[in-house]
Design a protein around this motif. Structure first.
Motif, PDB file in Angstrom:
ATOM      1  N   PRO A  32       0.817  -1.212   0.000  1.00  0.00           N
ATOM      2  CA  PRO A  32       0.000   0.000   0.000  1.00  0.00           C
ATOM      3  C   PRO A  32       0.850   1.262   0.000  1.00  0.00           C
ATOM      4  CG  PRO A  32       0.165  -0.839   2.218  1.00  0.00           C
ATOM      5  CD  PRO A  32       0.927  -1.801   1.336  1.00  0.00           C
ATOM      6  N   GLN A  33       0.215   2.374  -0.293  1.00  0.00           N
ATOM      7  CA  GLN A  33       0.805   3.689  -0.107  1.00  0.00           C
ATOM      8  C   GLN A  33       0.135   4.339   1.098  1.00  0.00           C
ATOM      9  OE1 GLN A  33       3.255   5.158  -1.471  1.00  0.00           O
ATOM     10  NE2 GLN A  33       3.573   4.398  -3.537  1.00  0.00           N
ATOM     11  N   ILE A  34       0.817   5.278   1.705  1.00  0.00           N
ATOM     12  CA  ILE A  34       0.254   5.998   2.844  1.00  0.00           C
ATOM     13  C   ILE A  34       0.341   7.495   2.578  1.00  0.00           C
ATOM     14  CG2 ILE A  34       0.455   6.491   5.304  1.00  0.00           C
ATOM     15  CD1 ILE A  34       1.430   3.726   5.774  1.00  0.00           C
ATOM     16  N   TYR A  35      -0.771   8.190   2.805  1.00  0.00           N
ATOM     17  CA  TYR A  35      -0.828   9.641   2.660  1.00  0.00           C
ATOM     18  C   TYR A  35      -1.099  10.279   4.017  1.00  0.00           C
ATOM     19  CZ  TYR A  35      -1.301   8.861  -2.375  1.00  0.00           C
ATOM     20  OH  TYR A  35      -1.097   8.480  -3.677  1.00  0.00           O
ATOM     21  N   LEU A  36      -0.540  11.457   4.204  1.00  0.00           N
ATOM     22  CA  LEU A  36      -0.772  12.221   5.426  1.00  0.00           C
ATOM     23  C   LEU A  36      -1.480  13.525   5.079  1.00  0.00           C
ATOM     24  CD1 LEU A  36       2.723  11.902   7.161  1.00  0.00           C
ATOM     25  CD2 LEU A  36       0.697  10.502   7.534  1.00  0.00           C
ATOM     26  N   THR A  37      -2.516  13.859   5.831  1.00  0.00           N
ATOM     27  CA  THR A  37      -3.217  15.127   5.648  1.00  0.00           C
ATOM     28  C   THR A  37      -3.389  15.791   7.007  1.00  0.00           C
ATOM     29  OG1 THR A  37      -4.455  14.226   3.775  1.00  0.00           O
ATOM     30  CG2 THR A  37      -5.280  16.267   4.759  1.00  0.00           C
ATOM     31  N   VAL A  53      -4.196   9.663   8.444  1.00  0.00           N
ATOM     32  CA  VAL A  53      -3.279   8.696   7.849  1.00  0.00           C
ATOM     33  C   VAL A  53      -4.126   7.762   6.993  1.00  0.00           C
ATOM     34  CG1 VAL A  53      -1.577   6.892   8.280  1.00  0.00           C
ATOM     35  CG2 VAL A  53      -1.727   8.856   9.827  1.00  0.00           C
ATOM     36  N   GLU A  54      -3.978   7.874   5.678  1.00  0.00           N
ATOM     37  CA  GLU A  54      -4.813   7.106   4.748  1.00  0.00           C
ATOM     38  C   GLU A  54      -3.982   6.055   4.028  1.00  0.00           C
ATOM     39  OE1 GLU A  54      -7.898   7.749   0.989  1.00  0.00           O
ATOM     40  OE2 GLU A  54      -6.592   9.383   1.631  1.00  0.00           O
ATOM     41  N   VAL A  55      -4.497   4.837   3.988  1.00  0.00           N
ATOM     42  CA  VAL A  55      -3.831   3.727   3.316  1.00  0.00           C
ATOM     43  C   VAL A  55      -4.566   3.436   2.009  1.00  0.00           C
ATOM     44  CG1 VAL A  55      -3.129   1.312   3.506  1.00  0.00           C
ATOM     45  CG2 VAL A  55      -3.166   2.758   5.539  1.00  0.00           C
ATOM     46  N   VAL A  56      -3.839   3.438   0.895  1.00  0.00           N
ATOM     47  CA  VAL A  56      -4.427   3.133  -0.412  1.00  0.00           C
ATOM     48  C   VAL A  56      -3.509   2.161  -1.144  1.00  0.00           C
ATOM     49  CG1 VAL A  56      -5.586   5.362  -0.598  1.00  0.00           C
ATOM     50  CG2 VAL A  56      -3.303   5.087  -1.554  1.00  0.00           C
ATOM     51  N   HIS A  57      -4.035   1.515  -2.177  1.00  0.00           N
ATOM     52  CA  HIS A  57      -3.231   0.588  -2.956  1.00  0.00           C
ATOM     53  C   HIS A  57      -2.259   1.356  -3.833  1.00  0.00           C
ATOM     54  CE1 HIS A  57      -2.178  -2.940  -5.361  1.00  0.00           C
ATOM     55  NE2 HIS A  57      -2.776  -3.664  -4.424  1.00  0.00           N
ATOM     56  N   ALA A  58      -1.051   0.824  -3.986  1.00  0.00           N
ATOM     57  CA  ALA A  58      -0.027   1.519  -4.766  1.00  0.00           C
ATOM     58  C   ALA A  58      -0.354   1.544  -6.251  1.00  0.00           C
ATOM     59  CB  ALA A  58       1.332   0.854  -4.553  1.00  0.00           C
ATOM     60  N   GLU A  59      -1.102   0.541  -6.715  1.00  0.00           N
ATOM     61  CA  GLU A  59      -1.424   0.442  -8.136  1.00  0.00           C
ATOM     62  C   GLU A  59      -2.842   0.918  -8.381  1.00  0.00           C
ATOM     63  OE1 GLU A  59       0.462  -0.559 -10.611  1.00  0.00           O
ATOM     64  OE2 GLU A  59       2.199  -1.394  -9.590  1.00  0.00           O
ATOM     65  N   ARG A  60      -3.083   1.498  -9.538  1.00  0.00           N
ATOM     66  CA  ARG A  60      -4.427   1.889  -9.952  1.00  0.00           C
ATOM     67  C   ARG A  60      -4.733   1.212 -11.285  1.00  0.00           C
ATOM     68  NH1 ARG A  60      -5.825   6.409  -6.798  1.00  0.00           N
ATOM     69  NH2 ARG A  60      -4.746   6.025  -4.839  1.00  0.00           N
ATOM     70  N   ARG A  67      -1.704  -8.190  -6.535  1.00  0.00           N
ATOM     71  CA  ARG A  67      -2.245  -8.748  -5.303  1.00  0.00           C
ATOM     72  C   ARG A  67      -2.723  -7.662  -4.349  1.00  0.00           C
ATOM     73  NH1 ARG A  67       2.496 -12.233  -3.035  1.00  0.00           N
ATOM     74  NH2 ARG A  67       3.694 -10.527  -3.950  1.00  0.00           N
ATOM     75  N   ASP A  68      -3.718  -8.024  -3.546  1.00  0.00           N
ATOM     76  CA  ASP A  68      -4.155  -7.149  -2.466  1.00  0.00           C
ATOM     77  C   ASP A  68      -3.201  -7.299  -1.286  1.00  0.00           C
ATOM     78  OD1 ASP A  68      -6.339  -6.525  -4.005  1.00  0.00           O
ATOM     79  OD2 ASP A  68      -7.690  -7.905  -2.974  1.00  0.00           O
ATOM     80  N   THR A  69      -3.181  -6.282  -0.429  1.00  0.00           N
ATOM     81  CA  THR A  69      -2.468  -6.371   0.843  1.00  0.00           C
ATOM     82  C   THR A  69      -3.505  -6.376   1.955  1.00  0.00           C
ATOM     83  OG1 THR A  69      -0.499  -5.234   0.027  1.00  0.00           O
ATOM     84  CG2 THR A  69      -0.855  -5.216   2.398  1.00  0.00           C
ATOM     85  N   VAL A  70      -3.364  -7.281   2.898  1.00  0.00           N
ATOM     86  CA  VAL A  70      -4.321  -7.397   3.990  1.00  0.00           C
ATOM     87  C   VAL A  70      -3.644  -6.971   5.285  1.00  0.00           C
ATOM     88  CG1 VAL A  70      -5.874  -8.915   5.254  1.00  0.00           C
ATOM     89  CG2 VAL A  70      -5.481  -9.291   2.809  1.00  0.00           C
ATOM     90  N   VAL A 116      -6.441  -3.924   1.393  1.00  0.00           N
ATOM     91  CA  VAL A 116      -6.040  -2.784   0.571  1.00  0.00           C
ATOM     92  C   VAL A 116      -6.048  -3.239  -0.880  1.00  0.00           C
ATOM     93  CG1 VAL A 116      -4.294  -1.020   0.177  1.00  0.00           C
ATOM     94  CG2 VAL A 116      -4.605  -1.975   2.460  1.00  0.00           C
ATOM     95  N   SER A 117      -7.057  -2.775  -1.616  1.00  0.00           N
ATOM     96  CA  SER A 117      -7.298  -3.264  -2.965  1.00  0.00           C
ATOM     97  C   SER A 117      -7.406  -2.110  -3.937  1.00  0.00           C
ATOM     98  CB  SER A 117      -8.597  -4.088  -2.986  1.00  0.00           C
ATOM     99  OG  SER A 117      -9.014  -4.343  -4.305  1.00  0.00           O
TER     100      SER A 117
END
Length: 316
Positions: A32-37, A53-60, A67-70, A116-117
């Protein structure tokens, strides 16, 4: 050997400019990627601070084989959020200053098992709010800081080892001394920071009470941000008609406060106007088609014959 995910985060500086978000560095597809706001965008010591702190998938996209990350239940406990102070001179070729040990805490002690999909998920499930209380921010000194977040790979189910993600995304936050005179805009920013803090901690009822008290006392000077925030809280509670009325007040406050200096007779559109018009459509049972553009300006100036339908309520 276990390594930590080091995620370069958020720049806090004194000049108050807000940088545009940059695309994150691409990571391996299963990570995953992590963003901070940080909220608010301009912090005065003594105001509460919320960092999303937001977790999103690195690929779009929809490529096969990604693969997903769990993340296991309670994954927020494996997040470490801290800050270090940026010196005025360049850090090129130098090691970064030490972490300051800011006492960030998760606003609520709950994070469910998260898949994380790339297929997306409700935003609320992939965001954890970290907070500093007013007492804690009162000890912060004005200056430039960098926020840094780390996620222990042990929070990844079946991760098969450690992994590291570097993020080039950054945003700026000004840490300023409290002004000697508080403008109406600054007063609204202060109560908005308090409202964000209470909502992040799950106390929506108190957040509404705090904002209502402010709006009653400052109805003539409150800006669009405060009225719009109240509309968002009503909408969150499912009170859509009430939300529309608050958005109307936000739009009127925006038109009062923001007029281009080179043309005093013109006005910009409020950031709440389009959403308010869509909400009015929802209340009327009218579905806005994807191909149908909604323009507040067009609704006001074009004849119904050209619009091809009755004129919409523009939520002014």
């Amino acid at each position: 050997m276990i390594r930590w995910i080091g995620i370069g985060g958020v720049l806090l500086c004194l000049d108050g400019g807000i940088a545009a978000a940059q695309a994150p560095t691409q990571a391996p597809s299963e990570q995953p990627q992590i963003y901070l706001t940080p909220r608010p965008a301009i912090l005065v010591p003594g105001w509460p601070l919320v960092v999303d702190v937001e977790v999103v998938h690195a690929e779009r996209g929809g490529a096969d084989g990604v693969r997903d990350t769990v993340l296991a239940s309670g994954w927020h406990r494996h997040i470490r959020l801290d800050a270090w102070r940026r010196p005025r001179e360049s850090l090129r070729g130098k090691s970064r200053p030490p972490l300051l040990g800011w006492p960030f805490k998760p606003a609520t002690d709950n994070s469910e098992r998260l898949v994380v999909s790339r297929r997306g998920m409700p935003a609320g499930r992939r965001v954890v709010h970290f907070v500093l209380s007013p007492e804690e921010t009162s000890k912060l000194q004005p200056g430039a800081y960098q926020l840094q977040v780390e996620l222990d790979p042990r929070s990844v189910e079946g991760g098969g080892g450690s992994w590291r993600v570097e993020v080039s995304y950054s945003t700026q936050l000004a840490v300023k001394e409290a002004p000697t005179e508080v403008s109406p805009s600054m007063a609204c920013d202060a109560v908005h920071a308090q409202t964000n803090y209470l909502v992040a901690k799950g106390d929506v009822r108190r957040a509404i009470a705090v904002l209502d008290e402010f709006l009653v006392k400052n109805a003539a000077t409150a800006n669009a941000l405060c009225w719009g925030s109240r509309g968002q809280l009503s909408e969150r509670q499912g009170m859509l008609q009430e939300a529309v009325e608050y958005y109307r007040k936000a739009n009127r406050a925006f038109q009062r406060d923001y007029r281009p200096s080179n043309n005093p007779d013109s006005a910009m559109e409020s950031p709440y106007q389009l959403h308010c018009m869509q909400l009015i459509d929802t209340l009327a049972g009218r579905e806005t088609r994807r191909s149908e553009a909604i323009s507040p300006i067009a609704e006001k100036i074009l004849p119904e014959k050209i619009l091809g339908r009755p004129r919409r309520d523009t939520c002014d």
